[in-house]
Design a protein around this motif. Sequence first.
Motif, mmCIF file in Angstrom:
data_model
loop_
_atom_site.group_PDB
_atom_site.id
_atom_site.type_symbol
_atom_site.label_atom_id
_atom_site.label_comp_id
_atom_site.label_asym_id
_atom_site.label_seq_id
_atom_site.Cartn_x
_atom_site.Cartn_y
_atom_site.Cartn_z
ATOM 1 N N ASP A 27 32.446 51.819 37.253
ATOM 2 C CA ASP A 27 33.454 51.691 38.309
ATOM 3 C C ASP A 27 33.708 50.231 38.656
ATOM 4 O O ASP A 27 34.834 49.834 38.971
ATOM 5 N N GLN A 28 32.654 49.408 38.571
ATOM 6 C CA GLN A 28 32.830 47.977 38.809
ATOM 7 C C GLN A 28 33.679 47.347 37.705
ATOM 8 O O GLN A 28 34.498 46.460 37.964
ATOM 9 N N LEU A 29 33.487 47.822 36.476
ATOM 10 C CA LEU A 29 34.303 47.325 35.362
ATOM 11 C C LEU A 29 35.765 47.690 35.573
ATOM 12 O O LEU A 29 36.648 46.859 35.362
ATOM 13 N N LEU A 30 36.034 48.926 35.981
ATOM 14 C CA LEU A 30 37.409 49.360 36.223
ATOM 15 C C LEU A 30 38.067 48.536 37.333
ATOM 16 O O LEU A 30 39.224 48.144 37.226
ATOM 17 N N THR A 31 37.316 48.269 38.390
ATOM 18 C CA THR A 31 37.842 47.433 39.470
ATOM 19 C C THR A 31 38.132 46.030 38.958
ATOM 20 O O THR A 31 39.171 45.446 39.275
ATOM 21 N N GLY A 32 37.212 45.483 38.178
ATOM 22 C CA GLY A 32 37.409 44.147 37.622
ATOM 23 C C GLY A 32 38.634 44.074 36.727
ATOM 24 O O GLY A 32 39.409 43.116 36.796
ATOM 25 N N ILE A 33 38.814 45.087 35.869
ATOM 26 C CA ILE A 33 39.983 45.120 34.993
ATOM 27 C C ILE A 33 41.268 45.193 35.813
ATOM 28 O O ILE A 33 42.258 44.518 35.507
ATOM 29 N N ALA A 34 41.259 46.024 36.859
ATOM 30 C CA ALA A 34 42.445 46.154 37.708
ATOM 31 C C ALA A 34 42.800 44.822 38.363
ATOM 32 O O ALA A 34 43.962 44.403 38.369
ATOM 33 N N VAL A 35 41.795 44.146 38.914
ATOM 34 C CA VAL A 35 42.029 42.862 39.597
ATOM 35 C C VAL A 35 42.494 41.798 38.605
ATOM 36 O O VAL A 35 43.476 41.093 38.843
ATOM 37 N N LEU A 36 41.785 41.687 37.483
ATOM 38 C CA LEU A 36 42.122 40.665 36.493
ATOM 39 C C LEU A 36 43.520 40.890 35.911
ATOM 40 O O LEU A 36 44.306 39.943 35.781
ATOM 41 N N THR A 37 43.841 42.142 35.574
ATOM 42 C CA THR A 37 45.161 42.455 35.026
ATOM 43 C C THR A 37 46.256 42.150 36.033
ATOM 44 O O THR A 37 47.293 41.574 35.696
ATOM 45 N N PHE A 38 46.032 42.529 37.284
ATOM 46 C CA PHE A 38 47.021 42.278 38.334
ATOM 47 C C PHE A 38 47.282 40.785 38.494
ATOM 48 O O PHE A 38 48.435 40.343 38.543
ATOM 49 N N VAL A 39 46.223 39.992 38.561
ATOM 50 C CA VAL A 39 46.358 38.549 38.771
ATOM 51 C C VAL A 39 47.125 37.893 37.624
ATOM 52 O O VAL A 39 48.052 37.100 37.843
ATOM 53 N N VAL A 40 46.757 38.230 36.385
ATOM 54 C CA VAL A 40 47.394 37.609 35.221
ATOM 55 C C VAL A 40 48.856 38.050 35.107
ATOM 56 O O VAL A 40 49.749 37.221 34.884
#
Length: 203
Positions: free
Chosen positions: A147-160
Amino acid sequence: GSILLLEQKKFFWAGTIFGLAMGLKQSIWIAVPLAAYYLYQLWRKKQISGTNVRTTIFGTLLVASVIFVPFILWSPFHFYNDLIRYASGSIPFSYAISGSTILQYLVVAHWVPSPWSIIPTWFFELLAGLPALFLTGWWLQKRTTSDQLLTGIAVLTFVVLMCSRYFNPNYFSGIFLFFSTHFALHAPSPSLRQTVCDGTVVK
C-alpha cells in the motif's frame, strides 16, 4: 495486478504484468525506479530472496522485450520518434501545452509565446520528480508495504505528470486508481470499522 501477484509470492507473473503495463502506457515508466527500490527493500529486509527479485525482473524484461524489441528492430528512429518525441510534444504541432499542467502558467504569463512552442519539459519533470522520488523512496524505506508503494507511485506520477507538457483531466482517474487500490488492499477490519462508526476511541 502485479502487486497482488507479488504479495501471493508469484514473482514471475508479477513481473510479466508489470512488463505488460510498461508496454501499454509510458506514464508507468515513472514508477520503475520506485518499484525497483521496493524490490530492493524487500530483499534487504529479507522478506524475499535474491532469486525472487531476479525472477520478477526477468518476467518484466521478458514481456517488455516482446512488446518493444520488434519495433526497435524494425526502425529504432521511428520507435523513438513515435514513443518518446511525439508523445512528449517534441515534434512541432504534435501536442500543445494543455490540460491541468503547471506549464499552462508559463503560457498565461507569456513566458512561453505559444502552447505549441517546443520547450524542454524534462527539466521541469526532473526538478519536481527527483525530490518526489527521494521522498517516496524514504517512505518505502521506513515502511516497505504494497500500500505504501501504491501511494508512492500515485504521488510520484501526479507530481511528474503535472509538470509535463499536457495533463488531461482523465489522467486523474489513473492516479485515483492507485490511491483507491491502496485502501482496497489494506482496508480496516470489520470490527475496527464498526468501532470507528460507533464513535469509540481506538487505542
